[in-house]
Design a protein around this motif. Structure first.
Motif, PDB file in Angstrom:
ATOM      1  N   PHE A  83      15.324   5.998   1.727  1.00 36.29           N
ATOM      2  CA  PHE A  83      16.532   6.778   1.441  1.00 36.29           C
ATOM      3  C   PHE A  83      17.763   5.862   1.421  1.00 36.29           C
ATOM      4  CE2 PHE A  83      20.144   9.336   3.137  1.00 36.29           C
ATOM      5  CZ  PHE A  83      20.344  10.114   2.001  1.00 36.29           C
ATOM      6  N   ALA A  84      17.838   4.965   2.396  1.00 33.93           N
ATOM      7  CA  ALA A  84      18.977   4.031   2.442  1.00 33.93           C
ATOM      8  C   ALA A  84      18.997   3.167   1.181  1.00 33.93           C
ATOM      9  CB  ALA A  84      18.906   3.166   3.698  1.00 33.93           C
ATOM     10  N   ALA A  85      17.817   2.841   0.667  1.00 36.53           N
ATOM     11  CA  ALA A  85      17.760   2.035  -0.563  1.00 36.53           C
ATOM     12  C   ALA A  85      18.408   2.781  -1.732  1.00 36.53           C
ATOM     13  CB  ALA A  85      16.310   1.684  -0.894  1.00 36.53           C
ATOM     14  N   HIS A  91       0.783  -1.243   0.000  1.00 35.57           N
ATOM     15  CA  HIS A  91       0.000   0.000   0.000  1.00 35.57           C
ATOM     16  C   HIS A  91       0.810   1.286   0.000  1.00 35.57           C
ATOM     17  CE1 HIS A  91      -3.234  -2.798   1.098  1.00 35.57           C
ATOM     18  NE2 HIS A  91      -4.056  -1.864   0.664  1.00 35.57           N
ATOM     19  N   LEU A  92       2.071   1.230  -0.382  1.00 32.79           N
ATOM     20  CA  LEU A  92       2.792   2.510  -0.456  1.00 32.79           C
ATOM     21  C   LEU A  92       2.351   3.256  -1.712  1.00 32.79           C
ATOM     22  CD1 LEU A  92       4.931   4.449   0.694  1.00 32.79           C
ATOM     23  CD2 LEU A  92       6.573   3.381  -0.845  1.00 32.79           C
ATOM     24  N   GLU A  93       1.761   4.408  -1.509  1.00 32.23           N
ATOM     25  CA  GLU A  93       1.355   5.232  -2.651  1.00 32.23           C
ATOM     26  C   GLU A  93       1.783   6.663  -2.374  1.00 32.23           C
ATOM     27  OE1 GLU A  93      -2.596   6.485  -5.240  1.00 32.23           O
ATOM     28  OE2 GLU A  93      -2.831   5.205  -3.495  1.00 32.23           O
ATOM     29  N   PHE A 138      11.089   4.571  -8.245  1.00 32.69           N
ATOM     30  CA  PHE A 138      12.036   3.793  -7.431  1.00 32.69           C
ATOM     31  C   PHE A 138      11.401   3.402  -6.095  1.00 32.69           C
ATOM     32  CE2 PHE A 138      15.438   3.426  -4.283  1.00 32.69           C
ATOM     33  CZ  PHE A 138      16.335   2.577  -4.914  1.00 32.69           C
ATOM     34  N   PHE A 139      10.791   4.357  -5.441  1.00 31.71           N
ATOM     35  CA  PHE A 139      10.244   4.084  -4.104  1.00 31.71           C
ATOM     36  C   PHE A 139       9.120   3.046  -4.164  1.00 31.71           C
ATOM     37  CE2 PHE A 139      11.610   8.618  -2.882  1.00 31.71           C
ATOM     38  CZ  PHE A 139      12.845   8.163  -2.477  1.00 31.71           C
TER      39      PHE A 139
END
Lengths: 570, 570
Positions: free
Chosen positions: B362-364, A105-107, B101-102
């Motif tokens: 951010f670390a990714a 669910h990351l949006e 990316f996220f």
């Protein structure tokens, strides 16, 4: 994602000042090493400010123990030698479902990358919290609207700001003892406000009467009077009420809340409610459990019911406890009738804003009504199950406990296990809790002494039970070792499944085991935590009573000293 | 995910105190409405503390304008009537790649739900920042290790803490003018430290000489001496150096940095480097661009090169600017040789911790070396492209600008466009910038007057150019309208593509248009922002000069007053 660093060995420990080349085998050697750095040549080393020096001096080497408790976390498969943390209020019971939900669910929106949708916080998060508050759990007498709240990176940060605005430096705030040990750190760290514990004159503050009607306020008048006499020129500015109560695990009756309102009006005080455990109530199978449900301060008509100006009322909550999201750093502050305070909070809260990915994920939970409903219900059922397990263990060992129906912990009476002496030296009363705390930690289980909560009865400890079953059983087993009790075998039980989850979700605790290794790369601790810390920081009193720095007495005294300035309050 | 609230109309505006039932058509009516709430009966309304009242009074109704600038953000397709924000340093150029990316790289661990892996912050984030610093961009003389850094929710929060520790209340900190307008808010809000602007005695502080060798320090000795004479009992405790410089967009030469070190040692000062734009340097096709590359304070041997104790040196940075992640609230503080300050920071930083999902994302980026490399390179190429576009526009209109090779903005000289009078009233010099700022905002474009940065030349404005091309072109077009210039047609250009992206990624600006609607549900502004705000908050001076509250003069004076206490400094 690999967490392996590119430039230094993975066994460096940031909190301890371990340089990459230092052996991490001993806290002692690393602490000594960091102090040997000398200024080059004749150049002057600059000083900190007076207040900076005071902050520096709070951070003793003992803080490193608490750091180690966090970073050397027990895992049944990956780190069985790690520490079981029953000392802080983490709720691990829903971690598998939460991680599963978040990974689906990351949006993020473009505005999440920028300063966002409002100068004072995220409109999405404001709306999520309004929905949260305008629900039957809180039943506000008038709907909470976005203009009545602000957000920040956790309740600690919000308390820090609230008391900058409500009190001047060195003013006092009344809180019924025992109370959450973090209030003192949160109110004093930047804002220099003093927590004034109020002891009931009819019990230890944990019994039902301390949460009911006028008896909840016994001790307040006298304590306020005494404090004001002792602090000429200073004021008592507020009362903090933690409901449901940490560390007691009880909820206040409506009449007790109303009495607090009357007291606040009479003495011209603000009334700050910490409702961080509002949804964390549960019904167990235990006969002894209290039955008082949670009643939010938002649901009371303060002017009519308590004769109290509603501008006195302020409520804090967060995602940390009720949603098991301590790491997300999302807190909220509501004041429905005090525009002045909202404005003052706007001035400071811009410095400490909530992070957008956490905001997006938390809002997703709030707006997914099915998930939210099932989450809260399952969490409560699992809390009840874990509470039953830990209280059965207590009854089996004839360990007294304060029955609870809220919160992540239970107060247990370990007085009979307190050492009287160490190395032939009699221990003072306050040192006895430190000695047992140290003994538990040597058995790799962390619990919190009641003295940390200003509990008046020496020997009370707070035990967190909202751990996955493997960790909880291991923790209890280690406590048995520390207390020299025979092992109790817990009955089998069936994991409470959450409705509506897509696919297979590992049981609480299992996921931790599977994913642990990719996060935790520090070596397990090879020397005794308490030994090492005690040997590096012996109190003056210890030195005067015992010249050896590594005697058992010195360690106990040092542990006691550390507990007075406990950095990790949760 | 739906953001529609369950309990109140979506047109409520939290920052303005708009109750759900209030008409949102006018700022004026809503501001007046919220003040009409009266205390019930004879109950006493409680007061804030002295310091709380001071915070409250900072928050004037004008803050609502800045809130509206954020929440009524221009979008070519969804909100073409919204405001183009060229007034704050958001970098929108990489948003599509970042979101892509996220959405593919969220990997939360169980410890991300809890208090995490260390008492003082996330070990994963500490490692990420070490990798960030131990790279050719910073080239530290000795590797940065996790024990030398702490993290917090943005550089503002870290500056707030650093100056609690380095200075006592009412002490001063020297900063070369013009300087980032947020320093004053960050240092004074909680820590009550005063920024002391240092004006060069040989120019306006933007020319190359102010960033080179000993000439960079001209004015410091005299300013310090004068301030100390005017503030008996107080001390100057530090110098802040912003490198690359905001708002100038230049980098300091190595010899200038060394001169700062010598000055700090001579006067026993700390030296705090804000390196938040370290990776945001670029090479454009402009002949005029400066060539000085960024040199980190970490790469200097302060004792040897500058005769300066290295414990004086402290560096701040963040994910906000170089990675276009203002909303993530991730900042870091590094001090490689001052254990005292690191300890003091530990004491306060626990109140304001970084949020785990932002930390994980951010670390990714940091650990995905291919993405990181391509991201930085593409960002620089797009910055150069946007800089070229905005400077071509300047040259076409014969608008002078300070050439830059770093940062998200350019200083432009709009002196010839400043109004001299309004309604027949002569404007004071400081009011003229406010008048032009208000005029731009009436044309729905936000720019920032140089007076906000203590720029000595009236008529200078800072323009952010790191917007997606549609927004940038629209912003410039609106500026033309505000300045009564003929429209300039920009040449076509090809979007710089980022290597290694999987699948189709929309161009910067397109994604914003596509996703905007689901976030922004407030109505567009139907009345003039400045009209409404000015009518509700007229300065005493304005009232004395003009009895009408809605004259053009009053609005300009009110706008000028607001700019003196600008809340939104980025």
């Amino acid at each position: 994602m690999s967490c392996a660093p590119a430039c230094f060995p993975v066994n460096g420990c940031p909190a301890l000042g371990v340089a990459p080349s230092s052996p991490a085998s001993s806290l002692l050697s690393t602490m000594t090493a960091t102090r040997r750095r000398e200024a080059p040549g004749t150049l002057r080393k600059p000083a900190l400010s007076s207040r900076g020096s005071a902050h520096r001096d709070k951070v003793t080497p003992f803080w490193s123990i608490f750091d180690r408790i966090l970073c050397d976390c027990f895992c049944a498969t990956r780190n069985p030698g790690g520490i079981v943390n029953m000392g802080i209020a983490n709720n691990y019971l829903m971690e598998a479902e939460l991680l599963d939900f978040f990974h689906r669910h990351l949006e993020l929106h473009p505005s999440d990358l920028t300063y966002g949708t409002s100068l004072f916080g995220s409109t999405r998060l404001f709306r999520a919290f309004c929905k949260h508050y305008n629900s039957p759990a809180f039943s506000p007498i008038k709907p909470v609207t976005p203009d009545q709240l602000l957000t920040g990176p956790g309740c600690g940060s919000l308390l820090d700001q609230v008391f900058e605005h409500l009190a001047d430096a060195h003013d006092g705030v009344l809180i019924a003892a025992p109370y959450y040990n973090g209030f003192e750190a949160d109110l004093s760290c930047r804002s220099n406000v003093e927590c004034v514990p109020v002891y009931s004159d009819m019990g230890d503050g944990t019994e039902a009467a301390s949460f009911e009607g006028a008896t909840a306020l016994r001790g307040f008048e006298a304590t306020q009077r005494a404090w004001l006499e002792q602090h000429p020129g200073q004021q008592i500015r507020a009362v903090v009420v933690c409901n449901p109560n940490n560390p007691v695990g009880r909820c206040y009756t409506r009449s007790a809340l109303v009495e607090y309102g009357s007291f606040a009006e009479k003495h011209d005080l603000h009334l700050v409610f910490d409702e961080i455990y509002a949804l964390s109530t549960f019904e167990s199978h235990s006969d002894e459990q209290p039955t008082q449900p949670f009643i939010s301060a938002l649901s009371i008509d303060w002017a009519v019911e308590a004769g109290c100006h509603p501008a006195r009322l302020h409520v804090l909550s967060s995602a940390s406890k009720d949603f098991g999201l301590n790491g997300f750093r999302i807190g909220t502050f509501v004041s429905q009738n005090n525009e002045d305070l909202i404005r003052a909070m706007k001035a400071t809260s811009k410095l400490y804003m909530v992070s957008s990915p956490a905001d997006a994920l938390f809002a997703a939970i709030i707006h997914d009504e099915g998930f939210h409903r099932d989450f809260v219900a399952t969490n409560r059922a699992r809390m009840a199950q874990a509470y039953d397990l830990v209280t059965r263990w207590c009854r089996h060992h004839s360990i007294g406990y304060t029955p609870t129906n809220a919160g992540h912990f239970v107060l247990v009476d370990l007085e009979r296990f307190l050492p009287d002496q160490v190395d032939g030296h009699e221990l003072a009363q306050e040192e006895r809790e430190g000695a047992l705390w140290a003994k538990a930690l040597e058995n790799k289980v962390s619990i919190t002494p009641g003295s940390n909560y200003r509990h008046p009865h020496t020997g009370t400890f707070r035990l967190t039970f909202t751990l996955g079953r493997p960790a909880l059983l291991e923790g209890l087993s280690r406590l048995e070792a520390a207390l020299a009790l025979l092992h109790w075998t817990a009955p089998d039980e069936v994991q409470v499944e959450m409705k509506g989850m897509e696919g297979e979700v590992p049981a609480a605790g299992d996921l931790e085991q599977a994913q642990w290794a990719s996060m935790h790369r520090r070596p397990s601790i090879s020397t005794s935590l308490v030994d090492a810390a005690a040997a590096t920081h012996i109190s003056a009193e210890a030195r005067s009573r015992d010249s050896s720095t590594d005697s058992a007495l010195s360690k106990v005294l040092a542990a006691t000293e550390m507990l007075k300035n406990r950095p990790c309050a949760c």
